[in-house]
Design a protein around this motif. Structure first.
Motif, PDB file in Angstrom:
ATOM      1  N   SER A 138       0.822  -1.198   0.000  1.00  0.00           N
ATOM      2  CA  SER A 138       0.000   0.000   0.000  1.00  0.00           C
ATOM      3  C   SER A 138       0.862   1.257   0.000  1.00  0.00           C
ATOM      4  CB  SER A 138      -0.929  -0.013   1.218  1.00  0.00           C
ATOM      5  OG  SER A 138      -1.708   1.157   1.270  1.00  0.00           O
ATOM      6  N   ALA A 139       1.926   1.246   0.810  1.00  0.00           N
ATOM      7  CA  ALA A 139       2.796   2.423   0.900  1.00  0.00           C
ATOM      8  C   ALA A 139       3.525   2.670  -0.418  1.00  0.00           C
ATOM      9  CB  ALA A 139       3.797   2.251   2.039  1.00  0.00           C
ATOM     10  N   VAL A 140       4.060   1.630  -1.041  1.00  0.00           N
ATOM     11  CA  VAL A 140       4.770   1.783  -2.316  1.00  0.00           C
ATOM     12  C   VAL A 140       3.809   2.222  -3.410  1.00  0.00           C
ATOM     13  CG1 VAL A 140       6.076   0.563  -4.091  1.00  0.00           C
ATOM     14  CG2 VAL A 140       6.565   0.131  -1.676  1.00  0.00           C
ATOM     15  N   ARG A 141       2.562   1.681  -3.397  1.00  0.00           N
ATOM     16  CA  ARG A 141       1.570   2.067  -4.393  1.00  0.00           C
ATOM     17  C   ARG A 141       1.207   3.549  -4.247  1.00  0.00           C
ATOM     18  NH1 ARG A 141      -2.216  -0.900  -2.751  1.00  0.00           N
ATOM     19  NH2 ARG A 141      -1.445  -2.798  -3.728  1.00  0.00           N
ATOM     20  N   ASP A 142       1.040   3.999  -3.004  1.00  0.00           N
ATOM     21  CA  ASP A 142       0.720   5.417  -2.780  1.00  0.00           C
ATOM     22  C   ASP A 142       1.858   6.323  -3.264  1.00  0.00           C
ATOM     23  OD1 ASP A 142      -1.689   4.687  -1.694  1.00  0.00           O
ATOM     24  OD2 ASP A 142      -1.034   4.869   0.391  1.00  0.00           O
ATOM     25  N   PHE A 143       3.095   5.898  -3.000  1.00  0.00           N
ATOM     26  CA  PHE A 143       4.252   6.687  -3.447  1.00  0.00           C
ATOM     27  C   PHE A 143       4.290   6.759  -4.971  1.00  0.00           C
ATOM     28  CE2 PHE A 143       8.729   6.903  -4.757  1.00  0.00           C
ATOM     29  CZ  PHE A 143       9.115   8.074  -4.128  1.00  0.00           C
ATOM     30  N   SER A 144       4.031   5.616  -5.622  1.00  0.00           N
ATOM     31  CA  SER A 144       4.040   5.573  -7.081  1.00  0.00           C
ATOM     32  C   SER A 144       2.939   6.451  -7.665  1.00  0.00           C
ATOM     33  CB  SER A 144       3.860   4.123  -7.551  1.00  0.00           C
ATOM     34  OG  SER A 144       3.797   4.049  -8.960  1.00  0.00           O
ATOM     35  N   LEU A 145       1.735   6.411  -7.072  1.00  0.00           N
ATOM     36  CA  LEU A 145       0.634   7.237  -7.566  1.00  0.00           C
ATOM     37  C   LEU A 145       0.929   8.723  -7.407  1.00  0.00           C
ATOM     38  CD1 LEU A 145      -2.487   5.255  -6.288  1.00  0.00           C
ATOM     39  CD2 LEU A 145      -1.744   5.539  -8.660  1.00  0.00           C
ATOM     40  N   SER A 146       1.546   9.085  -6.289  1.00  0.00           N
ATOM     41  CA  SER A 146       1.860  10.505  -6.070  1.00  0.00           C
ATOM     42  C   SER A 146       2.855  11.015  -7.120  1.00  0.00           C
ATOM     43  CB  SER A 146       2.415  10.713  -4.656  1.00  0.00           C
ATOM     44  OG  SER A 146       3.670  10.063  -4.497  1.00  0.00           O
ATOM     45  N   ILE A 147       3.832  10.173  -7.464  1.00  0.00           N
ATOM     46  CA  ILE A 147       4.793  10.558  -8.510  1.00  0.00           C
ATOM     47  C   ILE A 147       4.081  10.684  -9.850  1.00  0.00           C
ATOM     48  CG2 ILE A 147       6.870   9.857  -9.764  1.00  0.00           C
ATOM     49  CD1 ILE A 147       7.436  10.772  -6.929  1.00  0.00           C
ATOM     50  N   GLY A 148       3.218   9.712 -10.146  1.00  0.00           N
ATOM     51  CA  GLY A 148       2.494   9.755 -11.417  1.00  0.00           C
ATOM     52  C   GLY A 148       1.602  10.974 -11.534  1.00  0.00           C
ATOM     53  N   TYR A 149       0.899  11.343 -10.455  1.00  0.00           N
ATOM     54  CA  TYR A 149       0.038  12.520 -10.473  1.00  0.00           C
ATOM     55  C   TYR A 149       0.853  13.800 -10.706  1.00  0.00           C
ATOM     56  CZ  TYR A 149      -3.846   9.683  -8.708  1.00  0.00           C
ATOM     57  OH  TYR A 149      -4.830   8.752  -8.568  1.00  0.00           O
ATOM     58  N   LYS A 150       2.004  13.887 -10.081  1.00  0.00           N
ATOM     59  CA  LYS A 150       2.848  15.086 -10.240  1.00  0.00           C
ATOM     60  C   LYS A 150       3.352  15.215 -11.675  1.00  0.00           C
ATOM     61  CE  LYS A 150       4.386  15.184  -5.421  1.00  0.00           C
ATOM     62  NZ  LYS A 150       5.523  14.964  -4.481  1.00  0.00           N
ATOM     63  N   ARG A 151       3.677  14.077 -12.305  1.00  0.00           N
ATOM     64  CA  ARG A 151       4.138  14.114 -13.690  1.00  0.00           C
ATOM     65  C   ARG A 151       3.031  14.606 -14.614  1.00  0.00           C
ATOM     66  NH1 ARG A 151       7.382   8.300 -14.084  1.00  0.00           N
ATOM     67  NH2 ARG A 151       9.283   8.983 -12.996  1.00  0.00           N
ATOM     68  N   GLN A 153       0.501  16.541 -13.759  1.00  0.00           N
ATOM     69  CA  GLN A 153       0.253  17.962 -13.489  1.00  0.00           C
ATOM     70  C   GLN A 153       1.287  18.849 -14.176  1.00  0.00           C
ATOM     71  OE1 GLN A 153       0.138  18.017  -9.193  1.00  0.00           O
ATOM     72  NE2 GLN A 153      -2.104  17.915  -9.137  1.00  0.00           N
ATOM     73  N   LEU A 154       2.545  18.387 -14.225  1.00  0.00           N
ATOM     74  CA  LEU A 154       3.586  19.153 -14.901  1.00  0.00           C
ATOM     75  C   LEU A 154       3.316  19.271 -16.390  1.00  0.00           C
ATOM     76  CD1 LEU A 154       6.809  17.815 -13.133  1.00  0.00           C
ATOM     77  CD2 LEU A 154       5.809  20.100 -12.932  1.00  0.00           C
ATOM     78  N   ARG A 155       2.584  18.283 -16.932  1.00  0.00           N
ATOM     79  CA  ARG A 155       2.245  18.292 -18.360  1.00  0.00           C
ATOM     80  C   ARG A 155       0.889  18.944 -18.612  1.00  0.00           C
ATOM     81  NH1 ARG A 155       5.615  14.327 -17.249  1.00  0.00           N
ATOM     82  NH2 ARG A 155       7.062  13.503 -18.799  1.00  0.00           N
ATOM     83  N   GLY A 156       0.327  19.549 -17.574  1.00  0.00           N
ATOM     84  CA  GLY A 156      -0.931  20.259 -17.724  1.00  0.00           C
ATOM     85  C   GLY A 156      -2.153  19.367 -17.847  1.00  0.00           C
ATOM     86  N   ILE A 157      -2.071  18.148 -17.341  1.00  0.00           N
ATOM     87  CA  ILE A 157      -3.180  17.193 -17.410  1.00  0.00           C
ATOM     88  C   ILE A 157      -3.865  17.134 -16.052  1.00  0.00           C
ATOM     89  CG2 ILE A 157      -3.843  14.794 -17.841  1.00  0.00           C
ATOM     90  CD1 ILE A 157      -1.401  14.548 -19.632  1.00  0.00           C
ATOM     91  N   ASP A 158      -5.171  17.245 -16.058  1.00  0.00           N
ATOM     92  CA  ASP A 158      -5.946  17.174 -14.825  1.00  0.00           C
ATOM     93  C   ASP A 158      -5.963  15.723 -14.332  1.00  0.00           C
ATOM     94  OD1 ASP A 158      -7.658  17.413 -12.712  1.00  0.00           O
ATOM     95  OD2 ASP A 158      -9.250  18.456 -13.826  1.00  0.00           O
ATOM     96  N   VAL A 159      -5.453  15.492 -13.125  1.00  0.00           N
ATOM     97  CA  VAL A 159      -5.343  14.124 -12.607  1.00  0.00           C
ATOM     98  C   VAL A 159      -6.725  13.524 -12.315  1.00  0.00           C
ATOM     99  CG1 VAL A 159      -3.052  14.500 -11.629  1.00  0.00           C
ATOM    100  CG2 VAL A 159      -5.088  14.988 -10.245  1.00  0.00           C
ATOM    101  N   ARG A 160      -7.762  14.364 -12.254  1.00  0.00           N
ATOM    102  CA  ARG A 160      -9.099  13.844 -12.020  1.00  0.00           C
ATOM    103  C   ARG A 160      -9.592  13.005 -13.191  1.00  0.00           C
ATOM    104  NH1 ARG A 160     -12.163  19.282 -10.311  1.00  0.00           N
ATOM    105  NH2 ARG A 160     -10.901  19.970 -12.096  1.00  0.00           N
ATOM    106  N   LEU A 161      -8.932  13.127 -14.353  1.00  0.00           N
ATOM    107  CA  LEU A 161      -9.293  12.300 -15.503  1.00  0.00           C
ATOM    108  C   LEU A 161      -9.012  10.819 -15.249  1.00  0.00           C
ATOM    109  CD1 LEU A 161      -7.897  14.554 -18.391  1.00  0.00           C
ATOM    110  CD2 LEU A 161     -10.288  14.229 -17.742  1.00  0.00           C
TER     111      LEU A 161
END
Length: 391
Positions: A138-151, A153-161
């Protein structure tokens, strides 16, 4: 009428005297009532710890220096390196031997946006490892998702998609509903107490008296076999009811030592709840004692009666759990003995209003079966084969 009542009263007093004479046997019979609250407290604390508390998880890291942010994230989730383990717990975690291997190219692949494989090694067949492994995943998955969301956002994509559909859960249980774990355990223990507490009394007053030739002398007296059976039934059922009352009282006291506020639950047994439970369980006490007397009298010896009647103890534990596994329960289970009482107790502990029609229905069926057992046993005691244990 007065003479009949006087005979029944004398027989009941005789059975009470026999039941309460051996204090040690009585304490053994009521042992379930003393052990049940302790088990409820222990199980409740274990469940709360698993649901709320997050005890430290110690694992052996390889390559921890390559992923400092991941290590910080794991530490925030109380997943710590093996070097931090207290000396008292070292043996336990050394036996579990959970290893997390971080590759040396972690930082480079992270910067380049490449997939990174982290290897988790453990004996997944070991039950003690299941919870720590689940927390690590669970902890590694949360860390991976947080990195993916930040990437994104940097590309201007709404993570809510990434999450177009959200499931909103609305609990319809009452706010003062009782902690379900305690209620489930308490319901089963109350049923088992009704069957176990009067067990030794039922066996001793039937097969035991027959071996001591007390039953034969009793039948020589000018009293009907029905009165004899009723006296034995009242005595055994009284001990069963005492066991039920003890569990209710001791559980009310012992649960005070469990901090249910951690899971947002409360537990209290008011006077009206206790009275309702006693009304519901009194027919079960009578039914259990009648069934035990009936089976004990069918046995050829005291030892055989102990073995045969002890099988009945498992019934109040098996039926509730079997019902939990059923997706669609048959309607007739709502008014049968044990199953009907279990369903009503479940509603009581959830804070749902008592369906008194269901209480009357299941109690009526239980008492009808009890009456049939008593009348059948009274008839059998007129037979020499049953009294003398002849084959």
């Amino acid at each position: 009428m007065n003479a009949d009542f006087g005979q029944l009263k004398a027989l009941v007093l005789k059975e009470y005297k026999e039941a309460f004479r051996d204090k040690r046997a009585l304490m053994v019979a009521l042992m379930m009532a003393f052990m049940a609250p302790i088990m409820i407290v222990v199980m409740s604390k274990i469940m709360i710890e698993k649901m709320v508390d997050e005890p430290p998880v110690y694992i052996k890291f390889t390559g921890a220096e390559y992923a400092p942010k991941l290590m910080t994230h794991l530490s925030d989730n109380n997943i710590l390196p093996f070097a931090d383990i207290p000396e008292s717990d070292r043996g336990i975690w050394d036996e579990r031997n959970i290893t997390l291997e971080i590759p040396s190219e972690f930082a480079q692949n992270m910067a380049e946006g490449k997939p990174i494989k982290i290897h988790l090694q453990a004996d997944f067949t070991d039950k003690a490892v299941a919870t720590p492994v689940r927390r690590i995943n669970s902890a590694v998955r949360d860390f991976s998702l947080s990195i993916g969301y930040k990437r994104l956002q940097l590309r201007g994509i709404d993570v809510r998609l990434l999450n177009p559909v959200t499931l909103v859960e609305q609990d319809t249980a009452k706010p003062d509903a009782t902690f379900i774990m305690i209620s489930m355990l308490l319901g089963v223990y109350l049923m088992m107490a009704a069957f176990m507490s009067g067990l030794s009394v039922a066996i001793d007053s039937s097969a035991g008296e027959r071996e001591r030739n007390v039953l034969e002398m009793l039948l020589c007296q000018p009293v009907s076999t029905l009165k004899i059976v009723l006296a034995k039934l009242i005595s055994a059922a009284t001990i069963s009811l005492i066991g039920v009352v003890l569990i209710l009282v001791l559980t009310s006291v012992s649960v005070g030592f469990v901090d249910l506020t951690k899971v947002g639950a409360t537990f209290s047994l008011g006077l009206s709840t206790v009275v309702t439970l006693l009304i519901l369980l009194l027919p079960i006490c009578l039914f259990a004692s009648a069934a035990q007397l009936f089976l004990a009298f069918q046995s050829k010896s005291f030892k055989e009666a102990q073995s045969t009647v002890s099988i009945v103890i498992g019934i109040p534990a098996i039926i509730p759990f079997a019902m939990m596994m059923m997706d669609d329960r048959p309607q007739w289970l709502d008014w049968m003995p044990i199953s009907g009482q279990s369903l009503i107790m479940e509603d009581i502990f959830k804070g749902v209003d008592v369906n008194w029609l269901a209480v009357l229905a299941t109690s009526g069926v239980t008492l009808a079966i009890t009456a049939a057992l008593v009348l059948s046993l009274a008839k059998k005691l007129k037979s020499e084969k049953v009294v003398m244990a002849l084959s």
